[in-house]
Design a protein around this motif. Structure first.
Motif, PDB file in Angstrom:
ATOM      1  N   ALA A   1       0.825  -1.296   0.224  1.00 20.89           N
ATOM      2  CA  ALA A   1       0.068   0.104  -0.027  1.00 20.89           C
ATOM      3  C   ALA A   1       1.019   1.097   0.056  1.00 20.89           C
ATOM      4  N   GLU A   2       0.175   2.377  -0.391  1.00 19.80           N
ATOM      5  CA  GLU A   2       0.872   3.563  -0.366  1.00 19.80           C
ATOM      6  C   GLU A   2      -0.063   4.618   0.343  1.00 19.80           C
ATOM      7  N   GLY A   3       0.310   5.853   1.048  1.00 19.05           N
ATOM      8  CA  GLY A   3      -0.259   6.910   1.546  1.00 19.05           C
ATOM      9  C   GLY A   3       0.752   7.414   2.352  1.00 19.05           C
ATOM     10  N   SER A   4       0.152   8.755   2.958  1.00 16.85           N
ATOM     11  CA  SER A   4       0.816   9.722   3.709  1.00 16.85           C
ATOM     12  C   SER A   4      -0.343  10.572   4.659  1.00 16.85           C
ATOM     13  N   PRO A   5      -0.111  10.332   5.985  1.00 16.89           N
ATOM     14  CA  PRO A   5       0.919   9.854   6.713  1.00 16.89           C
ATOM     15  C   PRO A   5       0.887   8.457   6.573  1.00 16.89           C
ATOM     16  N   LYS A   6       1.829   7.845   7.162  1.00 17.49           N
ATOM     17  CA  LYS A   6       2.218   6.362   7.155  1.00 17.49           C
ATOM     18  C   LYS A   6       0.882   5.827   7.686  1.00 17.49           C
ATOM     19  N   PRO A   7       0.625   4.640   6.454  1.00 18.28           N
ATOM     20  CA  PRO A   7      -0.611   3.931   6.844  1.00 18.28           C
ATOM     21  C   PRO A   7      -0.317   2.943   7.758  1.00 18.28           C
ATOM     22  N   THR A   8      -1.497   2.415   8.632  1.00 20.77           N
ATOM     23  CA  THR A   8      -1.282   1.268   9.652  1.00 20.77           C
ATOM     24  C   THR A   8      -2.024   0.102   8.789  1.00 20.77           C
ATOM     25  N   VAL A   9      -1.399  -1.068   8.846  1.00 23.52           N
ATOM     26  CA  VAL A   9      -1.701  -2.266   8.154  1.00 23.52           C
ATOM     27  C   VAL A   9      -2.399  -3.478   9.160  1.00 23.52           C
ATOM     28  N   ALA A  10      -3.650  -3.585   8.980  1.00 27.91           N
ATOM     29  CA  ALA A  10      -4.331  -4.699   9.826  1.00 27.91           C
ATOM     30  C   ALA A  10      -4.595  -5.850   9.045  1.00 27.91           C
ATOM     31  N   TRP A  11      -4.608  -7.030   9.624  1.00 29.57           N
ATOM     32  CA  TRP A  11      -5.178  -8.028   8.968  1.00 29.57           C
ATOM     33  C   TRP A  11      -6.463  -8.792   9.608  1.00 29.57           C
ATOM     34  N   SER A  12      -7.397  -9.358   8.785  1.00 33.67           N
ATOM     35  CA  SER A  12      -8.708  -9.928   9.824  1.00 33.67           C
ATOM     36  C   SER A  12      -8.089 -11.110  10.546  1.00 33.67           C
ATOM     37  N   VAL A  13      -7.037 -11.752  10.189  1.00 32.70           N
ATOM     38  CA  VAL A  13      -6.716 -13.087  11.049  1.00 32.70           C
ATOM     39  C   VAL A  13      -5.211 -12.865  11.655  1.00 32.70           C
ATOM     40  N   ASN A  14      -4.828 -13.701  12.584  1.00 34.34           N
ATOM     41  CA  ASN A  14      -3.840 -13.451  13.288  1.00 34.34           C
ATOM     42  C   ASN A  14      -2.894 -14.493  12.445  1.00 34.34           C
ATOM     43  N   GLY A  15      -1.671 -14.328  12.523  1.00 37.75           N
ATOM     44  CA  GLY A  15      -0.507 -14.890  12.002  1.00 37.75           C
ATOM     45  C   GLY A  15       0.463 -15.330  12.774  1.00 37.75           C
ATOM     46  N   THR A  16       1.403 -16.228  12.505  1.00 39.18           N
ATOM     47  CA  THR A  16       2.632 -16.631  13.271  1.00 39.18           C
ATOM     48  C   THR A  16       3.598 -15.836  13.183  1.00 39.18           C
ATOM     49  N   SER A  17       3.725 -14.907  12.241  1.00 38.37           N
ATOM     50  CA  SER A  17       4.675 -13.909  12.057  1.00 38.37           C
ATOM     51  C   SER A  17       4.348 -12.804  11.234  1.00 38.37           C
TER      52      SER A  17
ATOM     53  N   LEU B   1     -10.632 -19.885   3.777  1.00 42.31           N
ATOM     54  CA  LEU B   1     -11.094 -18.796   4.394  1.00 42.31           C
ATOM     55  C   LEU B   1     -10.775 -17.595   3.351  1.00 42.31           C
ATOM     56  N   THR B   2     -11.473 -16.382   3.616  1.00 39.98           N
ATOM     57  CA  THR B   2     -11.199 -15.152   3.001  1.00 39.98           C
ATOM     58  C   THR B   2     -10.625 -14.302   4.068  1.00 39.98           C
ATOM     59  N   VAL B   3      -9.491 -13.757   3.652  1.00 36.02           N
ATOM     60  CA  VAL B   3      -8.470 -12.961   4.632  1.00 36.02           C
ATOM     61  C   VAL B   3      -9.014 -11.426   3.925  1.00 36.02           C
ATOM     62  N   VAL B   4      -8.771 -10.478   4.953  1.00 37.90           N
ATOM     63  CA  VAL B   4      -8.933  -8.984   4.626  1.00 37.90           C
ATOM     64  C   VAL B   4      -7.788  -8.263   4.884  1.00 37.90           C
ATOM     65  N   CYS B   5      -7.075  -7.477   4.117  1.00 35.04           N
ATOM     66  CA  CYS B   5      -5.946  -6.670   4.583  1.00 35.04           C
ATOM     67  C   CYS B   5      -6.648  -5.072   4.548  1.00 35.04           C
ATOM     68  N   THR B   6      -6.433  -4.568   5.617  1.00 31.77           N
ATOM     69  CA  THR B   6      -7.072  -3.078   5.709  1.00 31.77           C
ATOM     70  C   THR B   6      -5.883  -2.240   6.016  1.00 31.77           C
ATOM     71  N   VAL B   7      -5.767  -1.170   5.264  1.00 33.90           N
ATOM     72  CA  VAL B   7      -4.706   0.020   5.480  1.00 33.90           C
ATOM     73  C   VAL B   7      -5.371   1.321   5.753  1.00 33.90           C
ATOM     74  N   SER B   8      -4.757   2.162   6.967  1.00 35.90           N
ATOM     75  CA  SER B   8      -5.839   3.350   7.311  1.00 35.90           C
ATOM     76  C   SER B   8      -4.628   4.134   7.722  1.00 35.90           C
TER      77      SER B   8
END
Length: 550
Positions: free
Chosen positions: A415-431, A454-461
């Motif tokens: 992703a790109e954006g400014s100010p620096k975006p925060t990335v969040a996933w709809s699932v937890n991962g091992t790393s 499953l369907t995983v969602v990536c959210t940047v904000s």
């Protein structure tokens, strides 16, 4: 010591010989040795040796006996005879300058050897007195008097300038000397007066005088001469620029130099006394022009200089901190006004740019601190602004791949954006791994072990908004047996799907042809049914593709 002698033999009667006269030079105050017969060996048949002078006998010596002093005058206690028959006179004075005769009686012969005695004395010292206070160019002046005393014979004095002897020419160099004799000692004092006409080059000249091998201490004189030329000098710390102080210094070649001057400052006359300088403070570009200086009592004797005051004006727009949105334009304006040729250079975040930046369509990589440096010789001016490009974050790409162990899935969200975006996933991962935030871009990777499809969602904000994208992820947990069954099932499913599609297509074509021939249906209706059938086929193919997804 004694000089060479000239021998002239004269026979004065039988058995008596008078030889030529020798000359001996002795030093004043010393014991003098007067040789008999020029120091020749004594004859074998010597009977007697006697020394005498015009006023009487001095001493006598018979063979093999000691000498006897006969003198009763001033020589009574001052004379003696050496082993070689020489006459010794102690504490010689000028009164000893006379002829002494050595008489030698040998056998039946009488020989006389006259010796003339001269007394010399070096001068006791040389000094210059009655010095002139100063020398004026072109004017004959008595420079000084050189004296030397207690000499015999009288000393001859020589004048020197810079160690070179001065020779009287009757014009610029006139030398007059005189000798005075002391009535008691007979010693002389010589004095010499130098009248000298100075030249301009005599300012640092050293004058001395000397007699024999003795020199006086050197003396120098202030040489005065009128001013013939003046020069104006411009003194400033650094370049002549606006706001600086400029000092004007007027130098004259006269000695002594003038102490007061007129300074002409852009048409205005400023009189300065007891100084040769004038300072113009806080100059501006209007101070450019001709400046002069002259002697107060002679306005025609002047010098001038053209002075240019350098200036450099610069303005940069925008300035300070500039906030802009992604995709906008930014107008950059640099205005300069200067008195000379300019050099312009740009930097971004302290890195040199090859050319002036342009901002027709802003991107996040345009963010940074920009600085422009304008130089003109030693003049330097700088200006800067900080550009911040902002925008709602946008996901440019999502991707997935199988991990190296075959059990993990690695999900990527760019992703790109400014100010620096925060990335969040709809699932937890091992790393999770996040790349550095550069030029508004960020990449986030998440490693997961899916147990079900499953369907995983990536959210940047960020504070301006957000964006989301999804990724379909299937399970990775299959045993070897399950994998084999799955592969067989997939192949069978594909075969069945192919048969179904082919059969459906055959029935469709047959029905379409019958309808057209029998009822005369328009092609538009057939086309509509064809579209519905195609949609069903696509759904079936998609269902099968999901079954074979790994």
């Amino acid at each position: 010591s004694h000089a060479g002698l000239c021998l002239h033999s004269n026979i004065l009667g039988a058995g008596k010989v008078v030889n030529g006269m020798d000359t001996v030079i002795g030093l004043y105050g010393e014991t003098i040795e007067v040789p008999c017969n020029n120091g020749a060996p004594k004859p074998k048949d010597l009977f007697m040796t006697k020394w005498k002078y015009d006023d009487g006998d001095l001493l006598t010596q018979l063979k093999d006996q000691d000498a006897s002093v006969i003198a009763t005058d001033k020589y009574k206690d001052r004379v003696s005879m050496a082993e070689n028959s020489s006459l010794l006179i102690a504490a010689a004075t000028l009164k000893d300058e006379k002829t002494f005769t050595c008489m030698v009686v040998a056998g039946a012969d009488i020989s006389e050897y006259p010796v003339k005695l001269l007394i010399h004395k070096a001068p006791t010292g040389v000094e210059i007195t009655a010095l002139a206070t100063e020398l004026e160019i072109g004017k004959p002046t008595q420079l000084g008097q050189c004296s030397t005393s207690d000499a015999n014979p009288a000393a001859s004095i020589t004048w020197f300038k810079n160690k070179k002897p001065l020779v009287a020419d009757g014009k610029g160099i006139i030398i007059s000397s005189k000798v005075k004799v002391d009535e008691v000692t007979g010693l002389t004092t010589t004095s010499s007066i130098l009248q000298y006409t100075a030249e301009k080059g005599d300012t640092a000249a050293l004058f001395t005088c000397g007699a024999l091998n003795t020199l006086s201490s050197p003396v120098s004189f202030t040489v005065t001469y009128p001013t013939e030329r003046i020069s104006l000098h411009v003194i400033s710390k650094g370049p002549l620029m606006e706001g600086a102080n400029v000092t004007l210094k007027c130098k004259a070649d006269g000695n002594p130099p003038p102490t007061s001057f007129n300074f002409h400052i852009l048409g205005k006359v400023v009189k300065v006394e007891n100084s040769d300088s004038y300072t113009v403070t806080d100059v501006t570009r209007e101070s450019t022009g001709e400046y002069k200086c002259s002697i107060i009592d002679n306005a025609k004797m002047e010098d001038s200089k053209n002075i240019t005051i350098n200036y450099l004006d610069m303005s940069l727009s925008p300035s300070g901190k500039v906030m802009k949105s992604f995709g906008e334009t930014l107008a950059l304006t640099l205005q300069t006004h200067a008195s000379g040729e300019l050099k312009v250079s740009w930097t971004k975040d302290n890195g040199k740019l090859d050319s002036r930046p342009t901002f027709d369509k802003l991107t996040y990589s345009d963010s940074g601190k920009y600085e422009v440096v304008v130089t003109m010789g030693a003049l330097i001016k700088k200006a800067s602004f900080e550009l911040v490009v902002e925008g709602v974050p946008v996901i440019r790409r999502v991707a997935k791949r199988r991990g190296e162990d075959g059990q993990h899935k690695v999900l990527t969200c760019e992703a790109e954006g400014s100010p620096k975006p925060t990335v969040a996933w709809s699932v937890n991962g091992t790393s999770a791994d996040e790349s550095p935030y550069v030029n508004g871009k960020i990449t986030h990777k998440l490693t997961i072990v899916p147990t079900v499809n499953l369907t995983v969602v990536c959210t940047v904000s960020n504070e301006l908004g957000q964006d989301t994208r999804t990724i379909n992820v299937s399970t990775c947990k299959y045993s070897v047996g399950d994998t084999t069954k799955l592969v067989v099932g997939v192949i069978v499913g594909l075969l069945l799907a192919t048969v179904v599609v082919g059969l459906a297509y055959w029935l469709y074509m047959k029905k379409s042809k019958q309808g057209s021939w029998k009822t005369g249906e328009k092609e538009d209706g057939s086309t509509e049914e064809s579209k519905k059938l195609e949609e069903k086929i696509e759904e079936k193919l998609e269902e099968n593709s999901q079954k074979v997804e790994v």
